[in-house]
Design a protein around this motif. Structure first.
Motif, short mmCIF file in Angstrom:
data_model
loop_
_atom_site.label_atom_id
_atom_site.label_comp_id
_atom_site.label_asym_id
_atom_site.label_seq_id
_atom_site.Cartn_x
_atom_site.Cartn_y
_atom_site.Cartn_z
N GLU A 1 68.37 17.22 11.02
CA GLU A 1 67.36 18.03 10.34
C GLU A 1 66.28 17.14 9.72
O GLU A 1 65.09 17.44 9.80
CB GLU A 1 68.01 18.89 9.26
N GLU A 2 66.70 16.03 9.09
CA GLU A 2 65.74 15.11 8.48
C GLU A 2 64.90 14.42 9.55
O GLU A 2 63.72 14.15 9.35
CB GLU A 2 66.47 14.07 7.63
N SER B 1 70.98 12.56 9.61
CA SER B 1 70.84 14.03 9.66
C SER B 1 69.76 14.41 10.68
O SER B 1 68.59 14.03 10.52
CB SER B 1 70.44 14.57 8.29
N GLU C 1 59.05 22.60 13.09
CA GLU C 1 59.58 23.93 12.77
C GLU C 1 58.52 25.00 12.99
O GLU C 1 58.82 26.10 13.47
CB GLU C 1 60.06 23.95 11.31
N PHE D 1 64.01 15.75 12.46
CA PHE D 1 63.02 16.70 12.99
C PHE D 1 61.92 17.00 11.99
O PHE D 1 60.87 17.52 12.37
CB PHE D 1 63.70 17.99 13.46
N LYS D 2 62.13 16.67 10.73
CA LYS D 2 61.04 16.79 9.77
C LYS D 2 59.96 15.76 10.03
O LYS D 2 58.84 15.88 9.53
CB LYS D 2 61.59 16.63 8.35
#
Length: 778
Positions: free
Chosen positions: A287-288, A285, A27, A290-291
């Protein structure tokens, strides 16, 4: 002991600074992307272009307003090939333009999926060129201006489940990291407990993202140095980038320019794509997922084979074709609870993905390596067991002409090969720079001005073809320039290769020197520079010449130069075109005559300017008209005699009536169509700032200078005053002669770098050889 401890602490601090690579979350990488998009979105082809431009800069066009320009510019390659290198490489103007053209093509993405072979004869400096180029590529890639990014997966074991504690061994874990990263321990992402937390590397984000290592995660660097944005599935990239960027110039280029097609087209490496899919299946997910994606600078290290791999013909093929890391593979399997989802397998090509893969000479084992590159270059993939590995590298090679036979059987590969010629130097200014670099800049002090460059002309004459269809098609009969040039027009070609358009060309030939003609002449350089004196030969010859002819009490002049090649070393004359030395002497005589005239020229510039402004105003009226000039406020009676008086200075006294009227008509047409309507009325330029005024001013001055010596040649006292200059006898001469001689000697020094002794010698030479009459216009 205190001094030793302090010294070691300082050494440790200075050596540690910049040695650690910080990881930043995906991010935060997107934030960098939006702040510096042109900087953060680059593949190897774009970074190569940016590196060339960073070290070379913009080119200089000596004729910026020339409508027939082909952008054959002068590029200063000193920072790229000469500074901070072990062995300098001197790129002449021809090769520098080829290199810039290649870099621009690579940036546009027009010539990817190729191998670029730098082809040239022995002694042309190919190996030196490539070594220096790779050295600067490595240096540039490891500073902020050249930084690129690669992907590192950081798998959080708390989220994914941990592996058995008995499998963990700190020493083996560090060894595993070392093997994965393929870099020394102090460049890995592992941090010792006692390491300095304030160590720095890339300045713009280091302080924000400190190094750390715990049992809560494992880091998996992508062995293919994959660009982070490619982790995003292709179908979602356009939407993400559309959301990230405002509607500005970069966004328009990103979505429309072919140079950025790779952002939307390329796939991530197999390891990254399988990791992404495995994590998505487990976490449900994106999003998880890409974390767990982190980013770090792509550090280039030629010696470790990271980002740059160079193979010599004698380097044997690697025994280990497929590379892996069993310990890391086991940890991946344990944390994902599946041994088939992610296979940590890769080849040696992964280490130079998005980097440079280079072959030094296509012979011996490098022939095998080139053949192996066939499918890789064509398809951009390489098979590693049952896995397809992406390979998007810049492939380069060196080749001698005799080695082309080694690839004759690869006809299907021929369209994937792009040849860039590295030939013997054909730019005389570059040839002279080579002598200065090897023997020292002080060698200039031993020569009269231009004589050193004439030595370079002799060397280069052996490298050029004796017949030039392009020049003959343009000039026609070379005999008309017999006073300035050789019968093969090699001296003319040398001037053009340096970017100079000789002033001794006729008006018609200058007008016919179109872009098409220029392009043909430059294209002929591709077939030259392959024979004659090599770079090594020229250095040996110059060393012998300088050792034999340099004297403390006498400057090396043209007589000494010609004598060396005709009497001291007649064996060298076999490689020099017939009549070249005599023609070069004629051109030298013409050139120094112009220098003396230029240095003696002292006319009233204000009067010249008024004449030109009055002329441009008057040619728009009928003969017999009376008008006040808008530019000078002079009241003019415009007659044919008035115009003829100025045209006589613009064109010379021998111009016939037809050419004079044609010149007047052409000048009036350009004045009304461009000078007045465009430059003066629209661009609001002063008349003396326009291109037409500048051209006429140069003509006027040139023709005045043609006659500047006439009053002095008939005065014997002028010659004697030159001999007596700076002696007691000089005071006995007439005041006007003393002023003229002093003016002449000083100008030769300031304008053309003559020493006082050199200026006196060249003036005596011009007078005694009666050069003014020999070169007088018929």
């Amino acid at each position: 002991m205190e001094n030793i401890r302090k010294a070691m602490e300082n050494l440790n601090r200075s050596m540690s600074e910049g040695s650690q690579t910080r990881l930043i979350p995906f991010e935060d990488f997107l934030k960098i992307l939006t702040e510096k998009p042109a900087y953060a979105v680059r593949n190897v082809f774009q970074i190569f272009h940016d590196m060339i431009r960073y070290y070379v800069g913009e080119g200089v066009d000596e004729y910026p307003d020339d409508p027939e320009s082909i952008e054959y510019a002068s590029y200063d390659c000193t920072r790229l090939f000469v500074e901070d290198v072990d062995h300098p490489f001197f790129a002449d103007r021809l090769f520098a333009n080829r290199l810039i053209t290649l870099a621009e093509a690579l940036k546009r993405g027009a010539q990817q999926n190729k191998i670029y072979i730098f082809d040239g004869p022995p002694g042309s400096g190919k190996s030196t060129f490539l070594n220096n180029l790779l050295k600067k590529f490595e240096s540039y890639a490891n500073i902020d201006e050249g930084m690129r990014f690669e992907t590192v997966w950081r798998l959080d074991q708390n989220m994914l489940g941990s592996f058995s504690s008995q499998d963990a061994n700190p020493l083996l874990e560090k060894l595993s990291k070392l093997l994965v990263n393929h870099v020394p321990v102090n460049e890995s992402t592992i941090k010792d407990n006692d390491a300095d937390p304030n160590e720095k590397n890339h300045s713009f984000y280091d302080n924000q993202y400190p190094l750390y290592s715990t049992e809560d995660y494992i880091d998996i660097p992508c062995p293919s140095h994959e660009y982070p944005l490619l982790i995003i599935p292709k179908r979602h990239r356009r939407q993400l980038l559309d959301d990230l960027f405002q509607n500005d110039e970069f966004k328009w280029k990103l979505f429309t320019d072919k140079a950025y097609q790779w952002v939307f087209r390329d796939k991530p490496c197999t390891i990254c794509s399988s990791l992404y899919q495995a994590l998505l299946n487990k976490l449900k997910s994106p999003e998880e997922v890409f974390k767990m994606v982190y980013v770090r600078p792509y550090d280039i290290n030629r010696r470790m084979g990271e980002g740059i791999s160079v193979f010599n013909p004698g380097d044997r093929p690697m025994r280990q074709i497929v590379m892996t890391n069993p310990m890391l593979q086991k940890r991946i399997n344990d944390i994902l609870k599946d041994s088939n989802q992610v296979k940590y397998l890769f080849s040696r090509y992964a280490k130079t993905n998005n980097g440079i893969y280079a072959l030094m000479d296509i012979k011996s084992h490098n022939v095998e390596r080139l053949i192996e590159l066939h499918n890789i270059i064509s398809e951009g993939v390489h098979k590693v067991e049952d896995i397809e590995e992406n390979v998007n590298s810049l492939f380069m090679a060196l080749m001698n002409p005799e080695d082309k036979k080694n690839i004759l059987g690869l006809q299907s590969f021929s369209d994937r090969i792009e040849y860039i010629q590295i030939l013997y130097v054909m730019d005389l200014n570059t040839e002279v720079e080579i002598y200065r670099n090897i023997f020292g800049k002080h060698i200039d002090d031993s020569f009269l001005p231009r004589v050193l460059h004439n030595f370079a002309r002799v060397i280069i004459s052996s490298r050029l073809n004796t017949r030039s269809e392009a020049l003959l098609g343009w000039i026609g009969n070379p005999d008309k320039y017999s006073r300035y040039c050789d019968k093969n027009l090699q001296l003319l070609k040398m001037e053009i290769y340096t970017g100079n358009i000789p002033k001794w060309l006729s008006e018609d030939d200058r007008k016919n020197f179109t872009a098409k003609v220029r392009q043909k002449i430059i294209e002929e350089s591709e077939s030259e520079g392959k024979k004659g004196f090599s770079g090594r030969d020229s250095i040996k010859i110059f060393n012998d010449f300088y050792s034999s002819c340099a004297r403390e009490d006498k400057l090396i002049n043209m007589s000494v130069l010609c004598n060396y090649f005709t009497k001291l070393r007649p064996d060298l004359s076999k490689s020099i075109p017939e009549g070249f030395l005599e023609s070069m002497l004629h051109m030298y005589n013409y050139t120094i005559l112009q220098e003396v005239k230029e240095s003696l020229y002292n006319y009233n510039e204000e009067r010249i300017s008024r004449d030109i402004q009055n002329y441009l105003f008057s040619i728009n009226f009928e003969s017999g008209a009376v008008a006040k000039c808008n530019y000078t406020d002079e009241k003019l009676e415009i007659t044919d005699e008035f115009l003829w008086g100025i045209e006589n200075r613009l064109l010379g006294g021998g111009t016939d009536e037809k050419k004079r009227l044609e010149f007047r008509k052409d000048t009036q047409k350009e004045y009304t169509s461009k000078t007045l309507t465009q430059e003066i009325l629209v661009e609001e330029k002063n008349i003396i700032e326009t291109r037409l005024y500048t051209d006429l001013h140069d003509r006027y001055v040139y023709n005045l200078k043609e006659k500047v010596l006439d009053p002095f040649l008939e005065n014997e006292n002028f010659r004697q005053a030159i001999k007596d200059y700076n002696k007691e006898e000089f005071k006995t001469h007439d005041k006007r002669i003393r002023e003229d001689v002093t003016f002449l000697i000083n100008n030769l020094g300031t304008k053309y770098d003559y020493t006082e002794r050199g200026a006196k010698e060249v003036c005596m030479y011009v007078i005694d050889q009666d050069l003014a009459k020999k070169f007088a216009k018929p």
